[in-house]
Design a protein around this motif. Structure first.
Motif, PDB file in Angstrom:
ATOM      1  N   MET A 182       6.146   2.889  -0.579  1.00  0.00           N
ATOM      2  CA  MET A 182       5.201   1.828  -0.303  1.00  0.00           C
ATOM      3  C   MET A 182       5.530   1.265   0.654  1.00  0.00           C
ATOM      4  O   MET A 182       6.612   1.086   1.231  1.00  0.00           O
ATOM      5  CB  MET A 182       5.276   0.955  -1.494  1.00  0.00           C
ATOM      6  N   ALA A 183       4.517   0.729   1.550  1.00  0.00           N
ATOM      7  CA  ALA A 183       4.533  -0.192   2.886  1.00  0.00           C
ATOM      8  C   ALA A 183       4.170  -1.607   2.419  1.00  0.00           C
ATOM      9  O   ALA A 183       3.234  -1.810   1.685  1.00  0.00           O
ATOM     10  CB  ALA A 183       3.916   0.522   3.851  1.00  0.00           C
ATOM     11  N   VAL A 184       4.704  -2.622   3.157  1.00  0.00           N
ATOM     12  CA  VAL A 184       4.275  -3.895   2.953  1.00  0.00           C
ATOM     13  C   VAL A 184       4.040  -4.361   4.433  1.00  0.00           C
ATOM     14  O   VAL A 184       4.696  -3.985   5.352  1.00  0.00           O
ATOM     15  CB  VAL A 184       5.435  -4.629   2.373  1.00  0.00           C
ATOM     16  N   ARG A 185       2.843  -5.024   4.616  1.00  0.00           N
ATOM     17  CA  ARG A 185       2.290  -5.422   5.976  1.00  0.00           C
ATOM     18  C   ARG A 185       1.661  -6.784   5.769  1.00  0.00           C
ATOM     19  O   ARG A 185       0.776  -6.977   4.794  1.00  0.00           O
ATOM     20  CB  ARG A 185       1.426  -4.485   6.352  1.00  0.00           C
ATOM     21  N   PRO A 186       1.759  -7.624   6.724  1.00  0.00           N
ATOM     22  CA  PRO A 186       1.000  -8.833   6.909  1.00  0.00           C
ATOM     23  C   PRO A 186      -0.292  -8.616   7.219  1.00  0.00           C
ATOM     24  O   PRO A 186      -0.862  -7.573   7.700  1.00  0.00           O
ATOM     25  CB  PRO A 186       1.875  -9.625   7.865  1.00  0.00           C
ATOM     26  N   LEU A 187      -1.208  -9.583   6.627  1.00  0.00           N
ATOM     27  CA  LEU A 187      -2.574  -9.490   7.052  1.00  0.00           C
ATOM     28  C   LEU A 187      -2.972 -10.443   8.159  1.00  0.00           C
ATOM     29  O   LEU A 187      -2.144 -11.386   8.264  1.00  0.00           O
ATOM     30  CB  LEU A 187      -3.487 -10.206   5.715  1.00  0.00           C
TER      31      LEU A 187
ATOM     32  N   MET B 167       0.892  -1.262   0.030  1.00  0.00           N
ATOM     33  CA  MET B 167      -0.038  -0.052   0.139  1.00  0.00           C
ATOM     34  C   MET B 167       0.928   1.332  -0.133  1.00  0.00           C
ATOM     35  O   MET B 167       2.123   1.152   0.227  1.00  0.00           O
ATOM     36  CB  MET B 167      -1.091   0.021   1.392  1.00  0.00           C
ATOM     37  N   ALA B 168       0.142   2.214  -0.354  1.00  0.00           N
ATOM     38  CA  ALA B 168       0.963   3.501  -0.181  1.00  0.00           C
ATOM     39  C   ALA B 168       1.556   3.709   1.267  1.00  0.00           C
ATOM     40  O   ALA B 168       1.052   3.352   2.148  1.00  0.00           O
ATOM     41  CB  ALA B 168       0.023   4.808  -0.599  1.00  0.00           C
ATOM     42  N   HIS B 169       2.717   4.519   1.354  1.00  0.00           N
ATOM     43  CA  HIS B 169       3.493   4.734   2.588  1.00  0.00           C
ATOM     44  C   HIS B 169       2.665   5.642   3.428  1.00  0.00           C
ATOM     45  O   HIS B 169       2.715   5.121   4.793  1.00  0.00           O
ATOM     46  CB  HIS B 169       4.748   5.243   2.254  1.00  0.00           C
ATOM     47  N   ASP B 170       1.771   6.451   2.908  1.00  0.00           N
ATOM     48  CA  ASP B 170       1.056   7.182   3.908  1.00  0.00           C
ATOM     49  C   ASP B 170      -0.533   6.610   4.005  1.00  0.00           C
ATOM     50  O   ASP B 170      -1.474   7.323   4.375  1.00  0.00           O
ATOM     51  CB  ASP B 170       0.877   8.623   3.568  1.00  0.00           C
ATOM     52  N   HIS B 171      -0.684   5.260   3.794  1.00  0.00           N
ATOM     53  CA  HIS B 171      -2.159   4.746   3.973  1.00  0.00           C
ATOM     54  C   HIS B 171      -2.359   4.695   5.284  1.00  0.00           C
ATOM     55  O   HIS B 171      -1.537   4.366   6.108  1.00  0.00           O
ATOM     56  CB  HIS B 171      -2.139   3.335   3.117  1.00  0.00           C
ATOM     57  N   PRO B 172      -3.538   4.955   5.886  1.00  0.00           N
ATOM     58  CA  PRO B 172      -3.762   4.833   7.213  1.00  0.00           C
ATOM     59  C   PRO B 172      -3.428   3.573   7.865  1.00  0.00           C
ATOM     60  O   PRO B 172      -2.796   3.260   8.788  1.00  0.00           O
ATOM     61  CB  PRO B 172      -5.114   4.890   7.412  1.00  0.00           C
ATOM     62  N   ALA B 173      -3.584   2.481   7.035  1.00  0.00           N
ATOM     63  CA  ALA B 173      -3.382   1.077   7.790  1.00  0.00           C
ATOM     64  C   ALA B 173      -1.820   0.791   7.754  1.00  0.00           C
ATOM     65  O   ALA B 173      -1.262   0.137   8.312  1.00  0.00           O
ATOM     66  CB  ALA B 173      -3.861   0.113   6.764  1.00  0.00           C
ATOM     67  N   ALA B 174      -1.025   1.506   7.260  1.00  0.00           N
ATOM     68  CA  ALA B 174       0.625   1.501   7.299  1.00  0.00           C
ATOM     69  C   ALA B 174       1.139   1.797   8.568  1.00  0.00           C
ATOM     70  O   ALA B 174       2.359   1.167   8.599  1.00  0.00           O
ATOM     71  CB  ALA B 174       0.872   2.414   6.073  1.00  0.00           C
TER      72      ALA B 174
END
Length: 317
Positions: free
Chosen positions: A255-260, A176-183
């Motif tokens: 970009m940010a990479v996060r686990p679900l 997701m974008a690096h400034d996405h709230p979920a990031a």
């Protein structure tokens, strides 16, 4: 007008550079010539593939779909030319023909194979379709294929191939974008992404079906963008979409990479060989390369240290 590979290559260049001027320079043609060519392609297809603005050329929704189909063809032709030239220049050493779907472990695997098999001429073919690679192994045109199988969408393996599981269940993370709230979170809930568009490449075997199954099970029905992941990366960085990604994905500032949470999306990683092709050494080198790629990706390393397990080649983190 019939579309040819050169036309598809032109479309990819325009999408990659975002500019007719830059694409023309990259292709070695004049801008008026490329503009005319694009107009003829769009006339042949009956719709605009790019919107022209002051900031450049951007794929339309239809354009993204066309690009999703065009890139594998262009990449395949490029690989064919590269492999043919390599074969013509071969000095007589034995050949090892390797196929793979996209993977961050691939460069390390090739490096290790060339080190442990210095007398072999190693050729590489990358394809988005695991089925296409397995059929090519079965036809005798590849010796090995490293592929992924989307959970819930089993591969159709041709008879006679022998295989080994590299990773039983590799979780798919979210980019997701690096400034996405979920990031801002270490672990993302699917509900956090309910309002986002999701990018998916329909050319990847099982990708769309697997994602659709998981989203439906979560009660979500977000808008989808059909695009190859090279194009999708630009949309993600701009906050226009989110997308599943490999947990070994490298860092990017935009970009940010996060686990679900709960790891609802997953794939199985497998190595297949043609009859008579030794599998043990290539498998061992691939496992080592995968461990290296996994431990080099901070989000995946944290996931592993928090108790995640991926399968037979699992590393000690």
């Amino acid at each position: 007008m019939e579309l040819e590979v050169r036309h598809l290559r032109a479309l990819c260049a325009i999408a990659d550079t975002g500019s007719l001027h830059k694409a023309a320079r990259q292709l070695g043609v004049s801008q008026p010539s490329l503009t005319t060519q694009l107009r003829r392609i769009e006339n042949a297809l009956g719709a605009e593939l790019f919107s022209r603005t002051r900031t450049g050329c951007h794929p339309t929704p239809l354009g993204r779909t066309v690009l999703g189909r065009a890139r594998p063809l262009v990449d395949g032709m490029t690989a064919l030319i590269t492999e043919t030239r390599a074969a013509a220049a071969r000095t007589g050493g034995p050949a090892l023909r390797v196929g793979s779907t996209a993977s961050r472990a691939l460069p390390g695997w090739l490096r290790r194979l060339r080190t442990c098999l210095p007398d072999n001429d190693i050729a590489l073919r990358v394809d988005v379709s695991a089925h296409a690679l397995l059929r090519t192994v079965a036809a005798g045109r590849l010796d090995l294929a490293f592929v992924h199988e989307v959970e819930g969408c089993p591969l159709r393996v041709p008879p006679g191939l022998k295989g080994r599981v590299l990773v039983e269940r590799e979780p798919q993370f979210i980019s997701m974008a690096h400034d996405h709230p979920a990031a801002a979170r270490e672990v993302v809930e699917l509900a956090d992404l309910a309002g986002d568009r999701w990018a998916v490449d329909p050319a990847v075997d099982g990708e769309w079906d697997g994602l659709h199954r998981v989203l439906r099970a979560a009660g979500l029905d977000p808008p989808l963008l059909h695009a190859d992941y090279h194009t999708a990366a630009s949309l993600i960085a701009l906050g226009e979409a989110v997308a599943p990604c490999q947990p070994t994905s490298g860092p990017r500032e935009d970009m940010a990479v996060r686990p679900l949470r709960g790891d609802p999306l997953a794939v199985r990683l497998l190595l297949y060989a043609a009859p008579g092709v030794p599998l043990d050494r290539p498998y061992a080198e691939l496992a080592a390369a995968y461990r290296e790629a996994a431990l080099g990706a901070a989000p995946y390393r944290r996931w592993l240290r928090a108790g995640g397990t991926a399968g037979p080649c699992m590393m000690t983190a």
